[in-house]
Motif scaffolding. Sequence first.
Motif, PDB file in Angstrom:
ATOM      1  N   CYS A  85       7.258  56.217  19.360  1.00 39.03           N
ATOM      2  CA  CYS A  85       6.055  55.579  18.835  1.00 39.03           C
ATOM      3  C   CYS A  85       5.271  56.609  18.004  1.00 39.03           C
ATOM      4  O   CYS A  85       5.052  57.724  18.471  1.00 39.03           O
ATOM      5  CB  CYS A  85       5.191  55.072  19.987  1.00 39.03           C
ATOM      6  SG  CYS A  85       3.584  54.448  19.466  1.00 39.03           S
ATOM      7  N   THR A  98       8.968  38.969  13.631  1.00 38.15           N
ATOM      8  CA  THR A  98       7.633  38.450  13.376  1.00 38.15           C
ATOM      9  C   THR A  98       7.634  37.574  12.136  1.00 38.15           C
ATOM     10  O   THR A  98       8.472  37.727  11.266  1.00 38.15           O
ATOM     11  CB  THR A  98       6.626  39.600  13.213  1.00 38.15           C
ATOM     12  OG1 THR A  98       5.337  39.040  12.981  1.00 38.15           O
ATOM     13  CG2 THR A  98       6.982  40.524  12.088  1.00 38.15           C
ATOM     14  N   ARG A 126       7.542  47.574  18.595  1.00 41.07           N
ATOM     15  CA  ARG A 126       6.287  47.586  19.339  1.00 41.07           C
ATOM     16  C   ARG A 126       6.417  48.530  20.521  1.00 41.07           C
ATOM     17  O   ARG A 126       7.378  48.475  21.283  1.00 41.07           O
ATOM     18  CB  ARG A 126       5.932  46.199  19.851  1.00 41.07           C
ATOM     19  CG  ARG A 126       4.613  46.179  20.647  1.00 41.07           C
ATOM     20  CD  ARG A 126       4.286  44.811  21.208  1.00 41.07           C
ATOM     21  NE  ARG A 126       4.059  43.870  20.117  1.00 41.07           N
ATOM     22  CZ  ARG A 126       4.522  42.627  20.116  1.00 41.07           C
ATOM     23  NH1 ARG A 126       5.233  42.178  21.121  1.00 41.07           N
ATOM     24  NH2 ARG A 126       4.272  41.833  19.106  1.00 41.07           N
ATOM     25  N   CYS A 127       5.424  49.402  20.675  1.00 45.52           N
ATOM     26  CA  CYS A 127       5.388  50.345  21.788  1.00 45.52           C
ATOM     27  C   CYS A 127       4.912  49.616  23.043  1.00 45.52           C
ATOM     28  O   CYS A 127       3.912  48.896  23.009  1.00 45.52           O
ATOM     29  CB  CYS A 127       4.456  51.506  21.460  1.00 45.52           C
ATOM     30  SG  CYS A 127       4.289  52.686  22.812  1.00 45.52           S
ATOM     31  N   ALA A 128       5.611  49.796  24.145  1.00 46.28           N
ATOM     32  CA  ALA A 128       5.235  49.152  25.403  1.00 46.28           C
ATOM     33  C   ALA A 128       4.021  49.808  26.035  1.00 46.28           C
ATOM     34  O   ALA A 128       3.329  49.186  26.841  1.00 46.28           O
ATOM     35  CB  ALA A 128       6.410  49.182  26.378  1.00 46.28           C
ATOM     36  N   ASN A 129       3.725  51.053  25.673  1.00 47.77           N
ATOM     37  CA  ASN A 129       2.579  51.757  26.265  1.00 47.77           C
ATOM     38  C   ASN A 129       1.264  51.445  25.566  1.00 47.77           C
ATOM     39  O   ASN A 129       0.276  51.133  26.206  1.00 47.77           O
ATOM     40  CB  ASN A 129       2.810  53.275  26.253  1.00 47.77           C
ATOM     41  CG  ASN A 129       3.827  53.691  27.280  1.00 47.77           C
ATOM     42  OD1 ASN A 129       4.058  52.990  28.246  1.00 47.77           O
ATOM     43  ND2 ASN A 129       4.447  54.831  27.065  1.00 47.77           N
ATOM     44  N   CYS A 130       1.240  51.578  24.237  1.00 46.68           N
ATOM     45  CA  CYS A 130      -0.023  51.428  23.514  1.00 46.68           C
ATOM     46  C   CYS A 130      -0.064  50.182  22.616  1.00 46.68           C
ATOM     47  O   CYS A 130      -1.048  49.975  21.906  1.00 46.68           O
ATOM     48  CB  CYS A 130      -0.317  52.685  22.689  1.00 46.68           C
ATOM     49  SG  CYS A 130       0.872  52.982  21.360  1.00 46.68           S
ATOM     50  N   ASN A 131       0.984  49.367  22.605  1.00 46.71           N
ATOM     51  CA  ASN A 131       1.080  48.142  21.815  1.00 46.71           C
ATOM     52  C   ASN A 131       0.952  48.350  20.303  1.00 46.71           C
ATOM     53  O   ASN A 131       0.587  47.447  19.583  1.00 46.71           O
ATOM     54  CB  ASN A 131       0.057  47.106  22.273  1.00 46.71           C
ATOM     55  CG  ASN A 131       0.442  46.478  23.581  1.00 46.71           C
ATOM     56  OD1 ASN A 131       1.620  46.317  23.869  1.00 46.71           O
ATOM     57  ND2 ASN A 131      -0.549  46.142  24.390  1.00 46.71           N
ATOM     58  N   THR A 132       1.273  49.535  19.844  1.00 41.14           N
ATOM     59  CA  THR A 132       1.275  49.812  18.406  1.00 41.14           C
ATOM     60  C   THR A 132       2.504  49.170  17.779  1.00 41.14           C
ATOM     61  O   THR A 132       3.609  49.298  18.283  1.00 41.14           O
ATOM     62  CB  THR A 132       1.314  51.333  18.149  1.00 41.14           C
ATOM     63  OG1 THR A 132       0.171  51.925  18.767  1.00 41.14           O
ATOM     64  CG2 THR A 132       1.330  51.642  16.666  1.00 41.14           C
ATOM     65  N   GLU A 133       2.309  48.446  16.665  1.00 40.98           N
ATOM     66  CA  GLU A 133       3.415  47.855  15.918  1.00 40.98           C
ATOM     67  C   GLU A 133       3.676  48.709  14.687  1.00 40.98           C
ATOM     68  O   GLU A 133       2.738  49.111  14.001  1.00 40.98           O
ATOM     69  CB  GLU A 133       3.081  46.431  15.510  1.00 40.98           C
ATOM     70  CG  GLU A 133       2.937  45.495  16.689  1.00 40.98           C
ATOM     71  CD  GLU A 133       2.589  44.079  16.280  1.00 40.98           C
ATOM     72  OE1 GLU A 133       2.559  43.774  15.061  1.00 40.98           O
ATOM     73  OE2 GLU A 133       2.340  43.272  17.178  1.00 40.98           O
TER      74      GLU A 133
END
Length: 137
Positions: A85, A98, A126-133
């Motif tokens: 990420c 998407t 998508r990062c599972a930790n911070c939800n950054t796409e």
Amino acid sequence: MSQTFKTIAKFQYSAEAQIIKGRLESEGIQVFLSDNITIDTDPLVSNAIGGVKLKVLTTDAMEAQHILESISKYAINDEGNAIHCPNCASTEVQLFSTITSLKSFIAFVFGFISGTLPFYSKDKYRCANCNTEFDVK
């Protein structure tokens, strides 16, 4: 010996289940798929019937579960390295599709009206930790 099967995983499509089935069978575990032919015939009923069920003998359930847990659910690049990420440097990154651009939305509407599958969608991570796409180039 008991011939009772236990469901250890469910998948939306049979292709996913076939991959895991092959892995378990390579480890010597007898595997049975349930509802895979129904979903192959009509994929739209997958959610209604609970997906493809992956079943193993109850005596092999614990070993099969350990094998399933050892399979990485996160994205890797072409060289087999984990994708990081850009925000938090986590390796818990998943690929998803998407429909955010006008082009993909029009393709989705056209596919919905004509009864075909969408032929254009954008893949992102998508990062599972911070939800950054983000995109990987």
